[in-house]
Design a protein around this motif. Structure first.
Motif, PDB file in Angstrom:
ATOM      1  N   HIS A 110      19.914  50.175 -69.391  1.00 44.05           N
ATOM      2  CA  HIS A 110      20.855  50.571 -68.360  1.00 44.05           C
ATOM      3  C   HIS A 110      20.237  51.509 -67.319  1.00 44.05           C
ATOM      4  O   HIS A 110      19.563  52.474 -67.664  1.00 44.05           O
ATOM      5  CB  HIS A 110      22.068  51.282 -68.971  1.00 44.05           C
ATOM      6  CG  HIS A 110      22.953  50.393 -69.766  1.00 44.05           C
ATOM      7  ND1 HIS A 110      22.767  50.173 -71.104  1.00 44.05           N
ATOM      8  CD2 HIS A 110      24.043  49.667 -69.414  1.00 44.05           C
ATOM      9  CE1 HIS A 110      23.718  49.353 -71.549  1.00 44.05           C
ATOM     10  NE2 HIS A 110      24.496  49.025 -70.544  1.00 44.05           N
ATOM     11  N   HIS A 152      25.720  53.364 -65.789  1.00 46.47           N
ATOM     12  CA  HIS A 152      26.605  53.419 -66.953  1.00 46.47           C
ATOM     13  C   HIS A 152      28.078  53.435 -66.562  1.00 46.47           C
ATOM     14  O   HIS A 152      28.941  53.170 -67.394  1.00 46.47           O
ATOM     15  CB  HIS A 152      26.310  54.659 -67.802  1.00 46.47           C
ATOM     16  CG  HIS A 152      24.992  54.607 -68.503  1.00 46.47           C
ATOM     17  ND1 HIS A 152      23.788  54.867 -67.865  1.00 46.47           N
ATOM     18  CD2 HIS A 152      24.676  54.312 -69.798  1.00 46.47           C
ATOM     19  CE1 HIS A 152      22.803  54.751 -68.732  1.00 46.47           C
ATOM     20  NE2 HIS A 152      23.299  54.408 -69.902  1.00 46.47           N
ATOM     21  N   ASP A 181      37.635  50.297 -70.128  1.00 45.02           N
ATOM     22  CA  ASP A 181      37.017  49.915 -71.403  1.00 45.02           C
ATOM     23  C   ASP A 181      36.701  48.420 -71.450  1.00 45.02           C
ATOM     24  O   ASP A 181      35.791  47.995 -72.159  1.00 45.02           O
ATOM     25  CB  ASP A 181      37.953  50.281 -72.567  1.00 45.02           C
ATOM     26  CG  ASP A 181      38.124  51.791 -72.710  1.00 45.02           C
ATOM     27  OD1 ASP A 181      37.235  52.526 -72.243  1.00 45.02           O
ATOM     28  OD2 ASP A 181      39.143  52.215 -73.285  1.00 45.02           O
ATOM     29  N   ASN A 182      37.494  47.633 -70.704  1.00 46.63           N
ATOM     30  CA  ASN A 182      37.296  46.179 -70.713  1.00 46.63           C
ATOM     31  C   ASN A 182      36.412  45.708 -69.567  1.00 46.63           C
ATOM     32  O   ASN A 182      36.397  44.534 -69.240  1.00 46.63           O
ATOM     33  CB  ASN A 182      38.646  45.467 -70.632  1.00 46.63           C
ATOM     34  CG  ASN A 182      39.384  45.775 -69.320  1.00 46.63           C
ATOM     35  OD1 ASN A 182      39.119  46.787 -68.684  1.00 46.63           O
ATOM     36  ND2 ASN A 182      40.296  44.902 -68.941  1.00 46.63           N
ATOM     37  N   ILE A 225      32.996  45.886 -69.229  1.00 49.53           N
ATOM     38  CA  ILE A 225      31.571  45.844 -69.556  1.00 49.53           C
ATOM     39  C   ILE A 225      30.815  44.881 -68.642  1.00 49.53           C
ATOM     40  O   ILE A 225      29.641  45.074 -68.342  1.00 49.53           O
ATOM     41  CB  ILE A 225      31.360  45.465 -71.037  1.00 49.53           C
ATOM     42  CG1 ILE A 225      29.877  45.613 -71.414  1.00 49.53           C
ATOM     43  CG2 ILE A 225      31.882  44.062 -71.317  1.00 49.53           C
ATOM     44  CD1 ILE A 225      29.614  45.423 -72.884  1.00 49.53           C
ATOM     45  N   ASP A 226      31.511  43.840 -68.160  1.00 46.05           N
ATOM     46  CA  ASP A 226      30.874  42.883 -67.255  1.00 46.05           C
ATOM     47  C   ASP A 226      30.427  43.560 -65.965  1.00 46.05           C
ATOM     48  O   ASP A 226      29.401  43.178 -65.383  1.00 46.05           O
ATOM     49  CB  ASP A 226      31.832  41.737 -66.912  1.00 46.05           C
ATOM     50  CG  ASP A 226      32.008  40.764 -68.071  1.00 46.05           C
ATOM     51  OD1 ASP A 226      31.275  40.906 -69.066  1.00 46.05           O
ATOM     52  OD2 ASP A 226      32.870  39.880 -67.979  1.00 46.05           O
ATOM     53  N   ASN A 231      27.187  45.511 -66.706  1.00 44.53           N
ATOM     54  CA  ASN A 231      26.074  44.580 -66.903  1.00 44.53           C
ATOM     55  C   ASN A 231      25.674  43.891 -65.602  1.00 44.53           C
ATOM     56  O   ASN A 231      24.489  43.648 -65.356  1.00 44.53           O
ATOM     57  CB  ASN A 231      26.439  43.535 -67.955  1.00 44.53           C
ATOM     58  CG  ASN A 231      26.441  44.110 -69.356  1.00 44.53           C
ATOM     59  OD1 ASN A 231      25.754  45.096 -69.632  1.00 44.53           O
ATOM     60  ND2 ASN A 231      27.219  43.524 -70.248  1.00 44.53           N
TER      61      ASN A 231
END
Length: 357
Positions: free
Chosen positions: A5, A8, A72-73, A75-76, A79
Motif C-alpha cells: 500500500h 490507506h 469498511d466496504n 476496499i476496492d 486497491n
C-alpha cells in the motif's frame, strides 16, 4: 512480504512514502523520461519545497484530505488507487453525487504528502488545449506594438493537465472533475498524453527550432508560468515530458458512457455509498475541533445519521454534505427550538437529489 500500500484511506500521513516512491520502478511500457531530464532545481527539491508550502497554506483543501474516510466496504477504492500508482494509469471514479469522488483526490495528495491538488473542472466547452496550456497572443502583440521585447515564455501558462506532466521525482495529483460533462471528443483527445506522457508547446517548439534567442530563451530553454501560484518552470525545446506519471483522478456521475479505448487505459472503480460506521467517522473527522459536541449531542447525531440512511431502499439520493449541514445546524447552541421547526429544517436539508421540488 512488504506492505504494497501507498494509500490507506485513513487520513494519516505515513513516514517513508517519499523514499518508497523513489524506489518504485514503473512497468517497462510506462517509462517516459530519465532522471537527468528533471531540471536541477527539481532534483535539489527547490520547487518541491515551494509546493509543500502552497499545500500547507491552503487550509481548506488540506482539511478535505484529512477529513476523507473510506467505508469498511470500500476496499476496492483503496486497491484501485494503489494499482493506479503502480501501473501509472489514470483512475476513472464513478459514483453518486456526494459519495466522495472529488475528495478522494485530496485524500491521496494529503496522505502521500504530494503537494496541492491540480484541479481541472470540466464543462461541455472544455478542450484538451485548455488543460495543457494557454498562450496569450494578444498580450504579446500589445507588448510588441509598445516596443517591449519579452521572452515568449512570459505569455504561456500551463493548465492543470500541463502542470501535472512536468518532470518531477514524485508524482502530482491531478483531479479531472466530472469528465462525463465533457464534449464527446475530449476523452479520446486525452488518450495520447496518457499513453505518451508528453506534449509539445507549439509556440516554443517553433521558437526553439528557429534558433532565435532572447532574454531568457537560451539554447531552447524557456521559463513559463504554471498552475501553481507564483511557481515558474523551465521548459526545454518546447516539450513537456513527465518522469513520474501523475496520479490522475477523473470523476464521473455516470451520466454517459466512454469509448472502449478510453476505458481500457483507465483503472475503473465505483465509489460506494457510505454506511453508518463510515458516516460516523466522517462526521467526527469534520467536527474534530468540537470534541464537546459528541459528549453533548452524540445521541442526536446518531439519530440524524439513521434518518439520513432511512430511505436508502426507496432510491432516495442524498449527499454526505447534506448530513453535515443538518448536524451543524441542529446541534448548535442557537438552533431551531420547536420540534416543528427542526422537522422542517431536516426536510429542507435532507431533500432527495432526485426531487424536483
Amino acid at each position: 512480504m512488504a506492505d504494497w500500500h501507498f494509500f490507506h484511506g485513513n487520513g494519516k500521513q505515513l513516514k517513508g512514502v517519499e523514499e518508497k516512491f523513489k524506489k518504485l520502478e514503473p512497468p517497462p511500457w510506462r517509462r517516459f523520461s530519465k532522471i537527468e531530464d528533471i531540471p536541477s532545481d527539481e532534483r535539489s527539491e527547490v520547487r518541491w519545497n515551494q509546493l509543500m508550502k502552497l499545500a500547507e497554506e491552503n487550509d481548506r483543501n488540506r482539511r478535505r484530505g484529512e477529513n476523507f474516510r473510506i467505508s469498511d466496504n470500500a476496499i476496492d477504492i483503496i486497491n484501485a488507487v494503489n494499482a493506479a500508482i503502480y501501473l501509472r494509469r489514470p483512475l476513472l471514479v464513478t459514483g453518486k453525487p456526494g459519495s466522495g469522488k472529488t475528495s478522494l483526490a485530496y485524500a491521496i495528495a494529503h496522505e502521500l504528502n504530494l503537494g496541492p491538488v491540480l484541479s481541472w473542472a470540466i464543462t461541455a466547452r472544455s478542450t484538451l488545449q485548455e488543460g495543457l496550456y494557454r498562450y496569450d497572443a494578444l498580450a504579446r502583440l500589445q507588448d510588441v506594438q509598445q516596443n517591449e521585447k519579452q521572452d515568449i515564455g512570459k505569455y504561456i501558462t500551463l493548465g492543470a493537465l500541463g502542470t501535472a506532466f512536468l518532470p518531477s521525482v514524485l508524482p502530482r495529483v491531478l483531479l479531472i472533475d466530472e469528465i462525463d460533462k465533457s464534449d464527446i471528443n475530449l476523452p479520446n483527445d486525452l488518450l495520447n498524453i496518457f499513453e505518451e506522457g508528453e506534449f509539445p508547446i507549439q509556440e516554443l517548439v517553433r521558437r526553439a527550432k528557429s534558433g532565435e534567442n532572447n532574454n531568457s530563451a537560451d539554447n531552447g530553454e524557456f521559463i513559463v508560468e504554471t498552475q501553481d501560484r507564483d511557481i515558474d518552470v523551465e521548459i526545454k525545446q518546447g516539450r513537456v515530458r513527465c518522469y513520474s506519471f501523475p496520479i490522475i483522478v477523473m470523476t464521473s456521475n455516470g451520466e454517459r458512457d466512454f469509448p472502449p479505448a478510453f476505458k481500457r487505459r483507465c483503472i475503473r472503480v465505483k465509489m460506494p455509498n457510505p454506511q453508518e460506521s463510515a458516516l460516523k467517522a466522517i462526521v467526527k473527522a469534520h467536527f474534530q475541533d468540537e470534541k464537546k459536541l459528541f459528549q453533548d449531542a452524540e445521541a442526536k447525531i446518531n439519530q440524524l445519521i439513521k434518518e439520513f440512511l432511512s430511505d436508502k431502499d426507496k432510491n432516495t439520493e442524498r449527499a454526505t454534505d447534506q448530513l453535515l449541514n443538518t448536524i451543524y445546524l441542529l446541534t448548535r447552541d442557537v438552533c431551531p427550538e420547536s420540534e416543528a421547526d427542526q422537522k422542517s429544517v431536516k426536510e429542507i436539508l435532507l431533500k432527495s437529489l432526485t426531487s424536483n421540488d
